[in-house]
Design an enzyme around this catalytic site. Structure first.
Site, PDB file in Angstrom:
ATOM      1  N   CYS A 266      -7.752   2.585   1.290  1.00  0.00           N
ATOM      2  CA  CYS A 266      -8.852   1.558   0.156  1.00  0.00           C
ATOM      3  C   CYS A 266      -8.427   1.131  -1.038  1.00  0.00           C
ATOM      4  CB  CYS A 266      -9.618   2.656   0.411  1.00  0.00           C
ATOM      5  SG  CYS A 266     -11.354   1.997  -0.972  1.00  0.00           S
TER       6      CYS A 266
ATOM      7  N   SER B  59       0.820  -1.404   0.203  1.00  0.00           N
ATOM      8  CA  SER B  59      -0.030   0.187   0.024  1.00  0.00           C
ATOM      9  C   SER B  59       0.469   1.294  -0.137  1.00  0.00           C
ATOM     10  CB  SER B  59      -1.038   0.071   1.540  1.00  0.00           C
ATOM     11  OG  SER B  59      -2.257  -1.192   1.454  1.00  0.00           O
TER      12      SER B  59
END
Lengths: 613, 370
Positions: free
Chosen positions: A378, A322
């Protein structure tokens, strides 16, 4: 021909010959005068020197340059070591002397230098090294049996000593004996067989500075080879001292935090690229390399599954996970695929073709803009940004962020990572790029590979307004008398492909990630300091679509199946003074394993600064 | 072919000097070699081999004295081309000894073409200069041919690489040229070019060659390497004092401190054992030999003979001077043998061949009148 015979008569030749005669006599006269000087004027001195041929010339090894941290704390010095050598000609029967020595020391003779037979002629007057760095007890034994050990000499030589053992070993590096290939390469004109040179880390990168100039001593020895008089000494010139960018306090903290874990923690001053700490765990003790290591202990180091010899900061290549969303966000905003106001709904999954790509949050995040998506990491938001960008446009921005290329830090063996493109895959694997692969790449999985130092360089650039600096490990080089030899200046390598506005959005998102309870980096918050950061959880085993491993606790998973944990951060957010990148191999969740390490490092460094102020 | 007059004029002094120096060489080698039986690459006692070489050399010397040296004038170009051909051959099929390719091997015989080329170049130069000599001296325009003739073997020998011999070739050519007189302006030009050339050449020298020159300039820079040789040679020479340590009593030599004690540093052995007196005698013999060569040149009644004799004498002079200066640490160690004394067949045969030609010129000084 007759014409010429008349142009020049023999008187002319006689004149020329007279000139030649004078030159010849002068030349031989010089020789005679020189002989007179050597044999009559200086003769008795030479005669004395020739008796027993007692004059020896021995090299004085130059002390290697010292290493200090950025504040002048001594990290690496030289200590005297005692070496035992044999002068074959003086030993008369070298083999017997070596056996006698072995017997006295209670060691097997084979462990001493075995190639004495090759030493002949004039070379047999040169000492042959038997054993390096013997203890004072051994010296005492040899001194006591001096008369039984003709030809055995003990020399004192400076030996490298790493004051804090394993500390910063990957950055400092280690020494090793120069190999015959290195000698032949011509890169080491001042070195001879048996010399130690830098083989890794700063020791290797700055070898030409560390290495001084060999000195020389003309000495007289007696019949059993002991020194009786020093005739002439040319002192050795010490190597240059190096001041690192390293803050040893922060380094200690980083290593303490990594204790028992496999991974790396590295910190940089975002304003100039100075590396403030570079810890890689597990570490090795560089002292072992100069003390002489056994075959077994080398094998242990080399074959250890946690790779202690590897500097994971620059050699380890991991999926960025991420943390890569920073790159995807920059690409999306800059390419106009999204704006700061674009909202995307996350139901917890995203369908692409007949495949389902899941968000790490099963229940979904709901409506997200880019700031929330980065802060809460997300996946679905960035799947869609990636899909709109396409892998090749994403790659252009990744490369502008310094990924896929070495950062150029002055350390050996830096890996370059991998920024995949469709062309790369076609050439490398012979099959075209699949659209679904772009989605994985957009969240830092799939083919993406980065090194921790690349991520540190990226987060530093975000912190300082977009400039990527070359990571620097040294601040300045001084000669042994303290005069400045070289001062390292910051070296900008390029800019992130992000506008001022984009950078503001990214910064805000990274602050939210740490400072809002919904952010994934909440664990790294520090009271009173605005920390900005990004977590990452790199999958080691590909997540099967309906794998419920994710639901299990990290502790119950087998270690090698656990995810790698990332945390990259900088602080204070408004005026950044330190950036850190932490990677814990198989650490599980980025926030839980890596977050606290980053937090404590920032705290330590900013705390130190506060004391300084 | 042999005229009675020729025998009457045979130059016994030159012949005798040569054999005396050769004999001194054998004695010294005997001493150097008894100390060290395992000199690399030489089977059997060195002094014994040198005896054979001296005998063969004497034969060559007499042979070269027999026919009229005027044949050399006629055959100058073929002789030159053959020796250059051999130099080229050595680059391709030569035997490599410690890093440089100098030897040509034909059956049981191995020899160094670079030695032969010294003589063939002298003959070539003598022919050209004797045809064009004038009291005004040579200008640059007239010198380009000799320059090329000298530079070809120079370059080939540098390529082997053999720095010492290549420099000797240049020195011989330079000496002959200056002897026949060269315009002041041309001399300055050539000297300038030489200086620039040697600066450029420095960058092309091999590591060990640079090291030897640096070691000479600063013997303590690399004490265990090249500087060691120079220091040990100085100790050997110096410790000889006035009378020397006596035959076979040299300690520097006996303990093999001296490198190359049978070739490059043979004089150090001699000076250690025979002292200043012995060394001075040997030097005087060389002075006599060189002056005698010069007198042969002057007494010859025709330019070719004169210039040829000057060239051959300069060859002996330069080799002797450089080797001696090296042994007493006045010049860098460049690896030049001491004529007639150092061990080595090629050097011995070529030196004695040159002296044979000198005898030839000397004998015929009354045959050719103006």
């Amino acid at each position: 021909m007759d014409r010429y015979l008349h142009t020049v008569d023999s008187d002319w030749y006689r004149q020329r010959a007279a000139g030649a005669l004078i030159c010849i006599l002068a030349a031989f006269l010089i020789l005679l005068v020189r002989l007179y000087y050597l044999q009559i004027v200086e003769g008795h001195e030479f005669r004395r020197q020739s008796q027993n041929n007692c004059v020896r010339l021995q090299g004085i090894p130059p002390p290697r340059g010292l290493i200090f941290d950025r504040n002048g704390v001594l990290l690496v010095e030289n200590r005297p070591s005692f070496n035992v050598s044999i002068v074959p000609r003086e030993a008369k029967n070298p083999n017997r002397v070596v056996h006698k020595l072995a017997e006295l020391l209670h060691i097997a003779p084979e462990t001493l230098f075995p190639r004495l037979a090759e030493v002949r002629g004039a070379r047999s007057f040169r000492p042959v090294l038997l054993r390096r760095d013997v203890s004072r007890d051994v010296v005492a034994i040899i001194e006591a049996h001096k008369l039984d050990l003709p030809g055995i000499v003990i020399t004192v030589e400076p030996t490298r000593h790493y004051l804090e053992g394993k500390r910063a070993s990957h950055l400092l590096g280690y020494l090793g004996e120069i190999s015959s290939e290195e000698l032949k390469s011509g890169c080491f004109p001042d070195n001879r067989i048996g010399d130690f040179i830098g083989k890794f880390g700063v020791e290797k990168a700055y070898e030409p500075y560390f290495h001084g100039k060999q000195g020389e001593q003309q000495i007289e020895v007696n019949a059993i080879g002991q020194l009786t008089r020093v005739l002439k000494t040319d002192e050795a010139i010490s190597g240059k001292n190096i001041y690192l960018t390293l803050d040893i306090g922060l380094q200690r903290k980083a290593e303490a935090l990594l204790a028992g874990m496999v991974g790396t923690a590295v910190a940089m001053d975002p304003s100039n690229g100075h590396i403030l700490a570079m810890a890689s765990s597990p570490a090795f003790d560089p002292n072992v390399f100069v003390e002489g290591m056994t075959h077994e202990s080398w094998n242990d180091l080399a074959s250890n599954e946690f790779r202690p010899m590897e500097n994971k900061t620059i050699q380890g290549q991991y999926p960025p996970a991420s943390t890569y969303k920073i790159v995807t966000a920059i690409a999306g905003l800059e390419e106009g695929v999204i704006t700061e106001h674009t909202r995307i709904f996350c139901p917890g999954y995203y369908r692409y073709g007949d495949r389902t790509f899941r968000c790490w949050k099963r229940g979904g995040h709901g409506f997200m803009n880019v700031t929330d998506a980065l802060a809460q990491s997300c996946d679905v938001f960035f799947y869609q940004v990636g899909e709109k960008l396409g892998v090749d446009r994403l790659a252009i921005h990744a490369k502008a962020c310094g990924l896929g290329l070495p950062t150029g830090v002055d350390l050996d063996k830096e890996a370059k990572g991998l920024v995949p493109t469709s062309g790369w895959k076609l050439i490398r694997m012979g099959v075209p790029w699949q659209g679904g692969e772009t989605l994985s790449v957009a969240i830092g999985q799939g083919f993406d590979l980065v090194t921790p130092i690349q991520m540190l360089s990226l987060i530093s650039a975000v912190a300082n307004g977009g400039i990527r600096y070359k990571p620097l490990v040294i601040r300045r080089i001084e000669s042994s008398d303290g005069s400045l030899v070289k001062k390292q200046v910051p070296m900008p390598l390029g800019r992130l492909s992000a506008s001022e506005k984009t950078l503001q959005i990214i910064k805000k998102s990274l602050m939210d990630a740490v400072n809002k309870p919904t952010g994934t980096g909440w664990i790294a918050r520090i009271a009173g300091v605005d920390v900005a950061g990004k977590t990452g959880t790199a999958q080691v085993v590909t997540m099967a679509e309906d794998d419920d491993d994710k639901e299990k606790s990290v502790e119950s998973m087998r270690l090698r199946h656990r995810d790698h944990a990332w945390f990259i951060a900088f602080a204070p957010a408004e005026e950044p003074r330190v950036a850190v990148a932490v990677l814990i191999e198989h650490g599980g969740h980025g926030s839980r394993a890596a977050g606290p390490v980053a937090r404590e490092m920032i705290k330590t460094y900013l705390g130190d600064l506060r004391i300084d102020d | 072919m042999i005229d009675r007059r020729l025998l009457e004029h045979f130059d016994w002094v030159l012949f005798g000097l040569t054999l005396v120096l050769g004999g001194i060489g054998i004695l010294t080698l005997y001493s150097a070699a008894t100390a060290n039986v395992d000199i690399v690459g030489v089977k059997g006692p060195v002094y014994l081999k040198q005896c054979y070489w001296l005998a063969i050399g004497t034969g060559v010397m007499i042979l070269l004295a027999l026919f009229s040296y005027r044949w050399l004038n006629r055959l100058a170009l073929p002789i030159y081309l053959v020796s250059i051909g051999l130099l080229v051959a050595v680059l391709f099929v030569g035997k490599e000894v410690s890093g440089s390719q100098r030897w040509l091997i034909v059956g049981p015989v191995s020899f160094q073409p670079s030695e032969l080329v010294k003589i063939s170049l002298v003959i070539m130069l003598a022919r050209y200069f004797s045809e064009n000599v004038s009291e005004e001296g040579f200008s640059l325009m007239e010198l380009w041919k000799p320059l090329i003739w000298a530079l070809i073997p120079f370059a080939l020998i540098v390529k082997q690489p053999d720095l010492g011999t290549s420099l000797i070739v240049l020195l011989i050519a330079g000496t002959v040229t200056i002897f026949v007189k060269i315009e002041r302006r041309s001399l300055l030009c050539l000297t300038g070019a030489g200086i620039v050339g040697s600066v450029v050449a420095w960058f092309f020298l091999k590591g060990y060659q640079k090291q030897r020159i640096l070691a000479f300039l600063d013997p303590h820079g690399d004490p265990l390497g090249a500087g060691y040789h120079i220091i040990q040679s100085k100790i050997a020479v110096g410790s000889g004092l006035l009378f020397g340590k006596g035959f076979l009593k040299g300690t520097q030599n006996a303990l093999s401190f001296l490198p190359e004690q049978h070739t490059d540093f043979i004089f150090s052995v001699l000076a250690e054992e025979w002292g200043f007196l012995g060394a001075a005698v040997v030097i005087s013999l060389y002075v006599l030999l060189v002056i005698w060569g010069l007198s042969v040149a002057v007494r010859s009644k025709e330019p070719f003979g004169t210039i040829l004799a000057v060239g051959l004498t300069s060859m002996i002079f330069w080799q002797a001077f450089i080797n001696l200066a090296m042994a007493v640490a006045l010049l860098p160690v460049v690896g030049v043998p001491l004529p007639l004394i150092s061990y080595g067949g090629s050097s011995m045969l070529v030196t004695m061949g040159a002296i044979g030609i000198l005898l030839n010129i000397s004998m015929r000084r009354f045959l050719f009148k103006e």
